[in-house]
Write a protein that holds these residues in place. Structure first.
Motif, PDB file in Angstrom:
ATOM      1  N   GLN A 151      44.375  42.622  30.821  1.00 45.76           N
ATOM      2  CA  GLN A 151      45.622  43.351  30.961  1.00 45.76           C
ATOM      3  C   GLN A 151      46.633  42.814  29.958  1.00 45.76           C
ATOM      4  O   GLN A 151      46.986  41.639  29.966  1.00 45.76           O
ATOM      5  CB  GLN A 151      46.173  43.207  32.385  1.00 45.76           C
ATOM      6  CG  GLN A 151      47.403  44.039  32.658  1.00 45.76           C
ATOM      7  CD  GLN A 151      47.060  45.503  32.895  1.00 45.76           C
ATOM      8  OE1 GLN A 151      45.912  45.897  32.764  1.00 45.76           O
ATOM      9  NE2 GLN A 151      48.058  46.286  33.221  1.00 45.76           N
TER      10      GLN A 151
ATOM     11  N   SER B 185      50.524  40.800  49.934  1.00 46.18           N
ATOM     12  CA  SER B 185      50.429  39.716  48.953  1.00 46.18           C
ATOM     13  C   SER B 185      50.661  38.360  49.599  1.00 46.18           C
ATOM     14  O   SER B 185      49.950  37.387  49.310  1.00 46.18           O
ATOM     15  CB  SER B 185      51.447  39.940  47.827  1.00 46.18           C
ATOM     16  OG  SER B 185      51.171  41.133  47.121  1.00 46.18           O
TER      17      SER B 185
ATOM     18  N   TYR C 200      51.424  42.397  43.868  1.00 42.83           N
ATOM     19  CA  TYR C 200      50.014  42.197  44.165  1.00 42.83           C
ATOM     20  C   TYR C 200      49.627  40.730  43.959  1.00 42.83           C
ATOM     21  O   TYR C 200      50.241  40.027  43.159  1.00 42.83           O
ATOM     22  CB  TYR C 200      49.126  43.107  43.309  1.00 42.83           C
ATOM     23  CG  TYR C 200      49.227  42.881  41.816  1.00 42.83           C
ATOM     24  CD1 TYR C 200      48.467  41.901  41.186  1.00 42.83           C
ATOM     25  CD2 TYR C 200      50.074  43.658  41.034  1.00 42.83           C
ATOM     26  CE1 TYR C 200      48.546  41.695  39.822  1.00 42.83           C
ATOM     27  CE2 TYR C 200      50.169  43.462  39.668  1.00 42.83           C
ATOM     28  CZ  TYR C 200      49.410  42.479  39.070  1.00 42.83           C
ATOM     29  OH  TYR C 200      49.498  42.267  37.714  1.00 42.83           O
TER      30      TYR C 200
ATOM     31  N   GLU D 215      46.972  37.595  42.898  1.00 37.42           N
ATOM     32  CA  GLU D 215      45.896  37.299  41.959  1.00 37.42           C
ATOM     33  C   GLU D 215      45.227  35.987  42.351  1.00 37.42           C
ATOM     34  O   GLU D 215      45.874  35.059  42.834  1.00 37.42           O
ATOM     35  CB  GLU D 215      46.416  37.201  40.521  1.00 37.42           C
ATOM     36  CG  GLU D 215      46.749  38.539  39.902  1.00 37.42           C
ATOM     37  CD  GLU D 215      47.017  38.458  38.407  1.00 37.42           C
ATOM     38  OE1 GLU D 215      46.661  39.395  37.692  1.00 37.42           O
ATOM     39  OE2 GLU D 215      47.593  37.437  37.957  1.00 37.42           O
TER      40      GLU D 215
ATOM     41  N   TYR E 171      41.803  41.798  34.524  1.00 30.39           N
ATOM     42  CA  TYR E 171      42.223  40.419  34.725  1.00 30.39           C
ATOM     43  C   TYR E 171      43.361  40.071  33.772  1.00 30.39           C
ATOM     44  O   TYR E 171      43.643  40.789  32.806  1.00 30.39           O
ATOM     45  CB  TYR E 171      41.046  39.469  34.495  1.00 30.39           C
ATOM     46  CG  TYR E 171      40.564  39.448  33.056  1.00 30.39           C
ATOM     47  CD1 TYR E 171      41.018  38.474  32.161  1.00 30.39           C
ATOM     48  CD2 TYR E 171      39.670  40.407  32.584  1.00 30.39           C
ATOM     49  CE1 TYR E 171      40.587  38.463  30.841  1.00 30.39           C
ATOM     50  CE2 TYR E 171      39.250  40.401  31.272  1.00 30.39           C
ATOM     51  CZ  TYR E 171      39.698  39.432  30.397  1.00 30.39           C
ATOM     52  OH  TYR E 171      39.284  39.423  29.091  1.00 30.39           O
ATOM     53  N   HIS E 172      44.020  38.950  34.043  1.00 31.02           N
ATOM     54  CA  HIS E 172      44.986  38.363  33.123  1.00 31.02           C
ATOM     55  C   HIS E 172      44.418  37.052  32.608  1.00 31.02           C
ATOM     56  O   HIS E 172      43.734  36.340  33.345  1.00 31.02           O
ATOM     57  CB  HIS E 172      46.325  38.095  33.822  1.00 31.02           C
ATOM     58  CG  HIS E 172      47.173  39.311  34.004  1.00 31.02           C
ATOM     59  ND1 HIS E 172      47.591  39.771  35.240  1.00 31.02           N
ATOM     60  CD2 HIS E 172      47.689  40.176  33.098  1.00 31.02           C
ATOM     61  CE1 HIS E 172      48.328  40.857  35.082  1.00 31.02           C
ATOM     62  NE2 HIS E 172      48.399  41.123  33.800  1.00 31.02           N
TER      63      HIS E 172
ATOM     64  N   ASN F  40      42.753  40.381  39.781  1.00 29.14           N
ATOM     65  CA  ASN F  40      43.563  41.193  40.684  1.00 29.14           C
ATOM     66  C   ASN F  40      42.926  41.320  42.071  1.00 29.14           C
ATOM     67  O   ASN F  40      41.744  41.624  42.196  1.00 29.14           O
ATOM     68  CB  ASN F  40      43.732  42.586  40.051  1.00 29.14           C
ATOM     69  CG  ASN F  40      44.450  43.564  40.939  1.00 29.14           C
ATOM     70  OD1 ASN F  40      45.234  43.182  41.801  1.00 29.14           O
ATOM     71  ND2 ASN F  40      44.190  44.846  40.731  1.00 29.14           N
TER      72      ASN F  40
ATOM     73  N   ASP G 239      44.575  43.300  44.575  1.00 30.96           N
ATOM     74  CA  ASP G 239      45.483  44.290  45.169  1.00 30.96           C
ATOM     75  C   ASP G 239      44.806  45.068  46.292  1.00 30.96           C
ATOM     76  O   ASP G 239      43.592  45.308  46.256  1.00 30.96           O
ATOM     77  CB  ASP G 239      45.941  45.265  44.085  1.00 30.96           C
ATOM     78  CG  ASP G 239      47.240  45.968  44.445  1.00 30.96           C
ATOM     79  OD1 ASP G 239      47.635  45.914  45.617  1.00 30.96           O
ATOM     80  OD2 ASP G 239      47.851  46.555  43.541  1.00 30.96           O
TER      81      ASP G 239
ATOM     82  N   TYR H  92      45.050  47.781  37.622  1.00 30.51           N
ATOM     83  CA  TYR H  92      46.446  47.508  37.927  1.00 30.51           C
ATOM     84  C   TYR H  92      47.211  48.830  37.992  1.00 30.51           C
ATOM     85  O   TYR H  92      46.882  49.785  37.281  1.00 30.51           O
ATOM     86  CB  TYR H  92      47.068  46.620  36.851  1.00 30.51           C
ATOM     87  CG  TYR H  92      46.500  45.224  36.800  1.00 30.51           C
ATOM     88  CD1 TYR H  92      46.945  44.247  37.679  1.00 30.51           C
ATOM     89  CD2 TYR H  92      45.516  44.879  35.878  1.00 30.51           C
ATOM     90  CE1 TYR H  92      46.422  42.962  37.642  1.00 30.51           C
ATOM     91  CE2 TYR H  92      44.995  43.598  35.824  1.00 30.51           C
ATOM     92  CZ  TYR H  92      45.449  42.644  36.711  1.00 30.51           C
ATOM     93  OH  TYR H  92      44.926  41.382  36.673  1.00 30.51           O
TER      94      TYR H  92
END
Length: 302
Positions: free
Chosen positions: A113, A213, A237, A239, A269-270, A279, A281, A291
């Motif tokens: 992302q 979350s 959200y 992670e 993903y980040h 993620n 979420d 996302y």
């Protein structure tokens, strides 16, 4: 010394060869459960290693006395059949593991992302925002209600894969239970209400995105995970921290294997400075789902 079996008829030889293959096919993924994930050049090869081990076992049986493959085949089938009634590793898992290997190595793309979180991390490190402060204050992973709830549902699913993926199976089991039972409930129009994880549990897993979350991160952290909450425009959200690139590859393979339907085509993903976050979420059917948007304005490190 091996027994001379040259007098076997052609049909007997064919039958024993077929039984050897039928024994080998389920034996390899069964053994694979007890091997650690093996990644070479970004490719997961642990099932291939298990296949070679199984091949050696089958050839050893055939070398000692070829008809031994018949009881070996019956033993493997019996174990898988018994496991079906014990809710353990079965024929379905065998097929799913082969599909997971193919999907994980060649079928699923990584979708990093790209947003302000990846490009300008310093812009999202401030806790001045009221929402950031409000959410962070409600996260609680040390409460006994949260801990007991988390432990209970961390063993609901995927126990047959614990030898292979370890704590990841506990994290993904808990994710599956929470996301499978969470029900979205709006806050009042006037005020934003942040529920504690205890409240959300006692309310039957009802709440909005920030409640989800808070619940998800609190529960996962109570069983040893590292989490954070990302705030984007109109949404929040959680992670889960995967680790470095190699750890992420293992997490990716576990998700693909344990969440086979629908087939996962991309994992979102980040990543920043070698740290990978995936993620969790409630809007996604599996960890690493899409996302909602990339307008990140807040990051809550826990």
């Amino acid at each position: 010394m091996a027994i001379d079996e040259s007098k076997y008829s052609t049909s007997t030889q064919l039958l024993l060869n077929i039984l050897s293959l039928l024994t080998l096919a389920p034996l390899a993924p069964f053994i694979n459960r007890f091997l650690p994930p093996i990644v070479a050049g970004g490719v997961h090869i642990d099932l291939a290693v298990s296949f070679l081990i199984s091949l050696l076992i089958v050839f050893a049986l055939r070398w000692v006395f070829r008809p031994l493959i018949i009881p070996a085949f019956l033993l493997v089938c019996s174990i898988l059949l018994i496991n079906k009634y014990r809710d353990d590793y079965t024929f379905t898992n065998v097929l799913n593991d082969y599909k997971g290997m193919v999907q994980g190595n060649w079928g699923t793309k990584d979708s990093k992302q790209l947003d302000i979180l990846s490009l300008y991390p310093r812009r999202v490190e401030s806790y001045r925002d009221k929402t950031v402060r409000g959410i962070k204050e409600k996260v609680n992973y040390q409460d006994s209600v949260v801990r007991n709830f988390s432990v209970k549902h961390s063993i609901d699913f995927y126990d047959e894969y614990f030898y292979k993926y370890g704590k990841i199976t506990r994290f993904l089991s808990l994710f599956r239970y929470i996301n499978g039972n969470f029900k979205y409930v709006l806050d009042s129009r006037r005020d934003e209400y942040f529920a504690t994880p205890q409240e959300t549990i006692q309310n039957g897993l009802g709440g909005d995105c920030d409640d989800h979350s808070i619940l998800m991160t609190s529960c996962l952290q109570s069983i040893g995970a590292r989490c954070r909450i990302v705030l984007i425009k109109g949404h929040a959200y959680p992670e889960l921290y995967c680790g470095d690139k190699e750890d992420f590859e293992i997490m990716k393979q576990a998700i693909i294997t344990l969440f086979p339907k629908p087939v996962i085509k991309e994992l979102y993903y980040h990543e920043l400075k070698g740290e990978y976050w995936i993620n969790l979420d409630y809007t996604a059917r599996h960890p690493g789902g899409p996302y909602m948007n990339d307008k990140v304005y807040g990051l809550i490190e826990l």
